[in-house]
Design a protein around this motif. Sequence first.
Motif, short mmCIF file in Angstrom:
data_model
loop_
_atom_site.label_atom_id
_atom_site.label_comp_id
_atom_site.label_asym_id
_atom_site.label_seq_id
_atom_site.Cartn_x
_atom_site.Cartn_y
_atom_site.Cartn_z
N CYS A 287 -6.35 -1.10 -7.44
CA CYS A 287 -6.96 0.23 -7.47
C CYS A 287 -8.27 0.15 -8.26
CB CYS A 287 -6.01 1.25 -8.11
SG CYS A 287 -6.71 2.92 -8.21
N ARG B 179 -10.66 2.69 -7.91
CA ARG B 179 -11.21 4.02 -7.66
C ARG B 179 -12.18 4.41 -8.79
NH1 ARG B 179 -6.79 6.17 -7.01
NH2 ARG B 179 -6.37 7.00 -9.09
N ASP C 69 -7.76 0.27 -3.00
CA ASP C 69 -8.38 1.59 -3.18
C ASP C 69 -9.79 1.39 -3.71
OD1 ASP C 69 -9.03 4.20 -3.54
OD2 ASP C 69 -7.36 4.71 -4.85
N HIS D 135 -3.84 9.65 -3.49
CA HIS D 135 -4.33 8.60 -4.39
C HIS D 135 -3.43 8.39 -5.61
CE1 HIS D 135 -8.25 8.19 -2.36
NE2 HIS D 135 -8.13 9.48 -2.14
#
Length: 422
Positions: free
Chosen positions: A154, A156, A179, A298
Motif C-alpha cells: 500500500c 497510497r 495500491d 481502500h
Amino acid sequence: MSYCLHSESHLDTGPIYVRENGKLHVVNQGAGGIQNVTPKTRPFRLFSRGFSVELCMNREDDRARRQRTDHFIFTYTKEGNLRYSAKSLFSLVLGYISDNVDHIDSLIGFPEQIAEKLFSAAEARQKFTEPVTGLRALQKFTEAYGSLVLCSLCLRNRYLVISEKLEEIKSFRELTCLDLSCCKLGDEHELLEHLTKEALSSVKRLLLKDNSLSDAGLRRMTAPVRVLKKGLENLLVLDLSCNPKITDVGIGYLLSFKKLNCLDISETGLKDVNAVIKRIQMQIGLVHSKVPLKEFDHSNCKTEGWAEQTVLQWEQAVMEAIKPQDTLRSRTAALHFYGKTHRIEEVVKCTLVEAETKASGNLQFYKEKVQNCHLSLQKEVAGSHELKNNKKRALAEQERERTSKQKHLCLTVEDWDLLNTY
C-alpha cells in the motif's frame, strides 16, 4: 595473642576480631585489651579504586567495537549485581550475516524459517534503507522468496517514497495487491510500465485512483494483455476513479481484462455513460452497482509481508529528509512577527468530494455471480427462462469476439512500437 600483636604491629592489618562465648569482640590495639563493641563492617572491594576493566572484542576501530557489544546479554540479579551471559552461536552467526547481508550470493533453496529471522535481523539494523547495498540485499530475498517478502503493498499518497525508493519497489515480486492511489504518477511513469512485466503478473487487485492517467496510459498498460496475453491477465479488481482524462476510448482497452470482477471508473471523462455501461455489461459481464462497493473503500489493502517494517522505515527516512530545518523555522517566525505571509506548501492529500461524486454518478461495476452468491427462490425459478436468453447472448458474443479479434490483428504503428519494448 599479645606476642602476635606486638610482632606484627608494623603491619597495617586493620581491626582484629575475636569470637568469645558466641559473641564477636574487637581487639583494641592501643590499650592491648578487648572491647565488647559491635564491629563496623567495611565495604568489600574485590579490586582497588583505580582498577578498571575494558571488554575488547575487536580493536580495528571504535565502530566495529560498538557493533559487537550485542554479543553479550547484560542483566541484573535479585541482589542488584550486574550479570552478563554470552549469546548463542546461532545468534552470533545470524548477526554477523545480517551485518554483511549485501555480500550474499544467493538465498535460493535456503530454509524459509531461518531466512525470515535473517531478514528481521537485517531489518533491525536498517540494512534495507542504505542506498546501494540495501537494494542489492533486498533483491536476494525477493528472488528467492517472492510473495513471502511482500504479498500486498500500500503506497497510497506516498509519492515521495515512490520517487526515492523506486528501484526497491520494482524489486518486489509476486504481489497480489498494489495500491498506488493519489500518487499523481501520470502516463509516462516508470512504475506503470513495470506493472506490465512478468514479475507483477500475479497482481489481482490494482488501485490507480487519482493518478492523472489518460487513454494513452491505459493503452500502454493493456497492450501485453490485448496482444500477447501476458501482463495483468489475472486482474480481478481495478480502480481508475478520479482520472478525468480517461474517455470512452480508454474504456475500450479495459475490455481485454476478461477475469475482472470489480471495476471503478467514477469521475472520469466519459461522454456517453449509458453506452459505456451497456458495453461493459455485454463484453465482460459486469453489472453497474447502484451503491458503493466495499472493494473500493481502500481499507482492505495493507502492506503485508516480511518487509512491512522496511516500508515504514523508508517512509520515516523520507519524512525526516523533508522536515524543515531550524534556520527555516526561525525565518518563518520572523516573517510572522513582521506581518509578512509566508507561503507554505502542504502535502497534497487525496480527498474525494461527495458533491462531485453525486454529480458525476457512481460508476462502479461488479460481476453478478460474485456479488449475489445467495439467490432467492424466485430468481432460481426464473433462471430457466434466462438460460435461453443467455444462449442467444453467447452466440452474439462469439460473433463479436470474432470481429474484435480481426480488429486487434490490425494493429497500429504505435501498438507495434509498444510491443517491441517487451
